[in-house]
Design a protein around this motif. Structure first.
Motif, short mmCIF file in Angstrom:
data_model
loop_
_atom_site.label_atom_id
_atom_site.label_comp_id
_atom_site.label_asym_id
_atom_site.label_seq_id
_atom_site.Cartn_x
_atom_site.Cartn_y
_atom_site.Cartn_z
N ARG A 52 126.10 42.60 24.45
CA ARG A 52 124.75 42.50 25.00
C ARG A 52 124.09 41.22 24.55
O ARG A 52 124.14 40.86 23.37
CB ARG A 52 123.91 43.69 24.54
CG ARG A 52 122.49 43.66 25.10
CD ARG A 52 121.70 44.83 24.59
NE ARG A 52 120.32 44.76 25.04
CZ ARG A 52 119.39 45.64 24.70
NH1 ARG A 52 119.72 46.66 23.92
NH2 ARG A 52 118.17 45.51 25.14
N SER A 98 112.41 46.36 29.90
CA SER A 98 113.58 46.27 29.02
C SER A 98 113.67 44.92 28.33
O SER A 98 114.24 44.81 27.24
CB SER A 98 114.85 46.53 29.82
OG SER A 98 114.95 45.63 30.93
N GLU A 101 109.63 42.29 24.27
CA GLU A 101 109.79 42.49 22.84
C GLU A 101 108.46 42.68 22.13
O GLU A 101 108.42 43.16 21.00
CB GLU A 101 110.54 41.31 22.21
CG GLU A 101 112.00 41.23 22.61
CD GLU A 101 112.76 40.17 21.85
OE1 GLU A 101 112.11 39.47 21.04
OE2 GLU A 101 113.97 40.04 22.06
N ASN A 114 104.47 54.48 33.99
CA ASN A 114 105.84 54.19 34.40
C ASN A 114 106.14 54.92 35.71
O ASN A 114 106.09 56.15 35.76
CB ASN A 114 106.81 54.61 33.29
CG ASN A 114 108.26 54.50 33.71
OD1 ASN A 114 108.60 53.67 34.54
ND2 ASN A 114 109.11 55.35 33.16
N SER A 118 113.63 56.83 35.30
CA SER A 118 114.03 56.81 33.89
C SER A 118 112.84 56.43 33.02
O SER A 118 111.92 55.74 33.47
CB SER A 118 115.18 55.82 33.67
OG SER A 118 114.82 54.53 34.13
N GLN A 119 112.85 56.86 31.77
CA GLN A 119 111.73 56.63 30.87
C GLN A 119 111.89 55.31 30.13
O GLN A 119 113.00 54.80 29.96
CB GLN A 119 111.62 57.78 29.86
CG GLN A 119 111.29 59.12 30.48
CD GLN A 119 111.11 60.20 29.44
OE1 GLN A 119 111.49 60.04 28.30
NE2 GLN A 119 110.53 61.31 29.85
N ASP A 120 110.76 54.77 29.69
CA ASP A 120 110.77 53.54 28.90
C ASP A 120 111.17 53.86 27.47
O ASP A 120 110.83 54.91 26.93
CB ASP A 120 109.39 52.88 28.91
CG ASP A 120 109.06 52.29 30.27
OD1 ASP A 120 109.95 51.64 30.85
OD2 ASP A 120 107.93 52.46 30.73
N ARG A 121 111.89 52.92 26.85
CA ARG A 121 112.32 53.12 25.47
C ARG A 121 111.21 52.83 24.48
O ARG A 121 111.19 53.37 23.38
CB ARG A 121 113.52 52.21 25.17
CG ARG A 121 114.75 52.52 26.01
CD ARG A 121 115.89 51.57 25.63
NE ARG A 121 117.09 51.85 26.43
CZ ARG A 121 118.22 51.15 26.32
NH1 ARG A 121 118.29 50.16 25.46
NH2 ARG A 121 119.25 51.45 27.07
N ASN A 122 110.28 51.94 24.85
CA ASN A 122 109.25 51.50 23.92
C ASN A 122 107.91 51.49 24.63
O ASN A 122 107.79 50.95 25.74
CB ASN A 122 109.59 50.10 23.38
CG ASN A 122 108.72 49.70 22.21
OD1 ASN A 122 107.69 50.32 21.94
ND2 ASN A 122 109.13 48.67 21.50
N ASP A 130 104.53 59.00 32.50
CA ASP A 130 105.61 58.91 33.47
C ASP A 130 105.18 59.59 34.77
O ASP A 130 104.92 60.79 34.79
CB ASP A 130 106.88 59.57 32.93
CG ASP A 130 107.44 58.84 31.72
OD1 ASP A 130 107.52 57.60 31.78
OD2 ASP A 130 107.78 59.50 30.72
N LYS A 172 111.02 49.66 38.45
CA LYS A 172 112.22 48.93 38.07
C LYS A 172 112.12 47.45 38.43
O LYS A 172 112.37 46.57 37.61
CB LYS A 172 113.45 49.55 38.73
CG LYS A 172 114.76 48.89 38.32
CD LYS A 172 115.94 49.60 38.94
CE LYS A 172 117.25 48.94 38.51
NZ LYS A 172 118.44 49.61 39.09
#
Length: 531
Positions: A52, A98, A101, A114, A118-122, A130, A172
């Motif tokens: 990655r 994604s 930062e 959102n 799919s859900q956001d990680r942060n 959502d 997205k």
């Protein structure tokens, strides 16, 4: 812009006879997908063992895909701005987060909506909601009931009393779902189709003709009303008087992202005692609910609210739950069981042994089987930083009787944080602690179904609403206006309300007068050039 970035322009369909785009819009962050970095820039990206790519923090961050401030964009795109224009800095849009930062890269939003499946990680410190629309639905077909319901959920979140600005909408790609949601907001605020199309066309690979069809449907009064029943409130929150129409800019009534002295921010219904009792009866007699079911949901919401605000188990792990003889005490027994499941160490005080009702025997057995200690008298309170007051609810009247009167006196003398269930014990349901014999200073109040009139006297830190089970028929009959529950949460925080503002709609004789006062206040806001 493309000359500056040294890359070919992305293919998209331009608007017929487009207006010149202001440099403000040209400063919008371009798509990463269409920017090919020079070969020498590839050394700035490091590849880990799992393959990655990670950005080299010593170099500037890449642009965020399709990010922009909608208010700033519309200032440049609107050929003839409406009487009230969208404020810059309040409504943001972008693609997936994604690559983000830091919150500063996306405008430091306080609320993120959102729109992806799919859900956001942060969440970057923001409150995350959502509101997904399945990929099988054509988002541009706003005549579809599912798309209308989806748009309505977005608007309800934005006008909710708990929503803080700036608000970021994203999906997205930041093109289709985000584009339609933003376009619907701009329609409600009074922007023309051509102005909205100009803003939409900034997004790479957008197809303006698709949105044009959606805009023609949104101009239908019936569809717009179904999607956005409270467009006036949205206008008050997001707009300011146009400089072009007033001749001078308006001072910004927002401070730290929270609007100041705008009554429509807290449209919460407060029930009197008679309405509270009638609502409970209707739930069970006309809508198929049982008392045990309502009690289970209420106890779960109490435990969830406490976990949200007192989740530090090292500090607040020991919880004392003082239960009364009625339904409020039953809520406390259920809450004790859920708190144990959440990792707390509860202890129950329940003087009414044996219980009056059969299913209370089952609640008590469930608590005891978890190893939770149950006693009739208060222990040393210094061991319990949290005390749950579940003695009396909205059916209470008069003064507390023994042994609860002594319980209240003892609890008032301790330094523990007190969580009151529905109504602080000993309070008049409508007038508050008028006798001075009730719980003096609860730190949290968990209102159930809807807050009671006495909650307007509450001055603690956290006012939570629980009981996420109210059917639409009840909402309509009792004219309920309640905060939106975030995502799948069982509780939601109610902002503090100054009693002097009159911003509530109790189901009493005061309602007409308050409604009139609220209408006058909103009218003055809309007519004035400064707030």
């Amino acid at each position: 812009l493309h000359t500056h970035l040294s890359c070919p322009p992305p293919p998209f369909s331009p608007v017929p006879n487009p207006e010149p785009i202001c440099p403000v819009v040209l400063a919008v962050r371009p798509s990463m997908r269409h920017r090919q970095p020079p070969r020498e820039e590839s050394s700035r990206l490091r590849r880990h063992s799992h393959g990655r790519r990670q950005h080299d923090r010593s170099q500037p961050r890449p642009f965020i895909l399709n990010y922009r401030d909608v208010g700033a964009s519309m200032q440049a795109c609107a050929k003839k701005p409406p009487a009230r224009v969208l404020r810059p800095g309040l409504l943001l849009r972008s693609a997936a987060l994604s690559r983000v930062e830091a919150a500063s890269e996306i405008g430091n939003p306080k609320t993120i909506i959102n729109l992806r499946m799919s859900q956001d990680r942060n969440a970057f410190g923001a409150r995350m909601h959502d509101v997904p629309l399945p990929n099988t639905d054509d988002v541009y077909t706003v005549s579809s009931p599912r798309v209308q319901e989806w748009l309505k959920q977005i608007f309800e979140l934005i006008v909710s009393p708990t929503c803080q600005f700036p608000v970021l909408l994203h999906c997205k790609s930041g093109k289709d779902r985000t584009g339609v949601a933003v376009a619907a907001i701009l329609v409600a605020l009074g922007y023309t189709d051509e102005d909205i199309i100009r803003d939409f066309s900034i997004t790479p690979r957008s197809v303006p003709e698709k949105l044009r069809k959606s805009l023609s449907l949104l101009r239908n009064p019936d569809i717009l009303k179904a999607v956005l029943p409270e467009s006036k409130r949205l206008s008050v929150l997001l707009t300011t008087t146009s400089v072009a129409t007033q001749g001078k800019p308006e001072s910004n009534p927002f401070e730290n992202g929270v609007p100041i002295d705008i009554p429509t921010r807290v449209p919460v219904t407060y029930l009197d005692q008679k309405s509270s009792r009638a609502l409970d009866v209707d739930l069970m007699e006309k809508h198929g609910f049982k008392l045990e079911q309502l009690m289970e949901l209420a106890g779960l919401s109490i435990a969830c609210a406490m976990t949200e605000k007192y989740g530090d188990l090292q500090k607040f792990g020991n919880v004392l739950i003082v239960c009364g003889p009625g339904n409020n005490g039953g809520d406390g027994l259920v809450a004790a069981r859920h708190l144990w499941q959440f990792g707390f160490r509860p202890r129950v005080i329940y003087p009414q042994v044996p219980p009056k009702k059969d299913f209370f025997v089952g609640l008590l057995k469930q608590v005891e089987e978890l190893g939770i200690e149950v006693s009739k008298t208060l222990p040393e309170l210094g061991r319990y930083p949290l005390i749950v007051d579940a003695m009396f609810g909205f059916s209470f009247s008069g003064t507390p009787r023994s042994p609860y009167d002594q319980f209240i006196l003892t609890i008032n003398k301790c330094d523990s944080k007190i969580v009151s269930v529905d109504v602080p014990s000993g309070w008049d349901v409508e007038r508050g602690n008028v006798t001075g014999l009730g719980i003096a200073k609860p730190d949290m109040l968990v209102s159930l179904t809807a807050p009671k009139l006495s909650a307007r006297k509450f001055s603690g830190r956290f006012h939570m609403l629980g009981g996420r089970f109210v059917p639409p028929a009840i909402t309509t009959k009792y004219n309920l206006s309640l905060p939106i529950y975030p995502s799948s949460s069982q509780c939601v925080e109610i902002p503090h309300i100054s009693e002097a503002t009159g911003v509530c709609t109790p189901v009493t004789q005061e309602r007409r007068q308050m409604k009139s006062e609220l209408g006058s206040a909103v009218s003055k806001i809309l007519q004035s050039s400064t707030l």
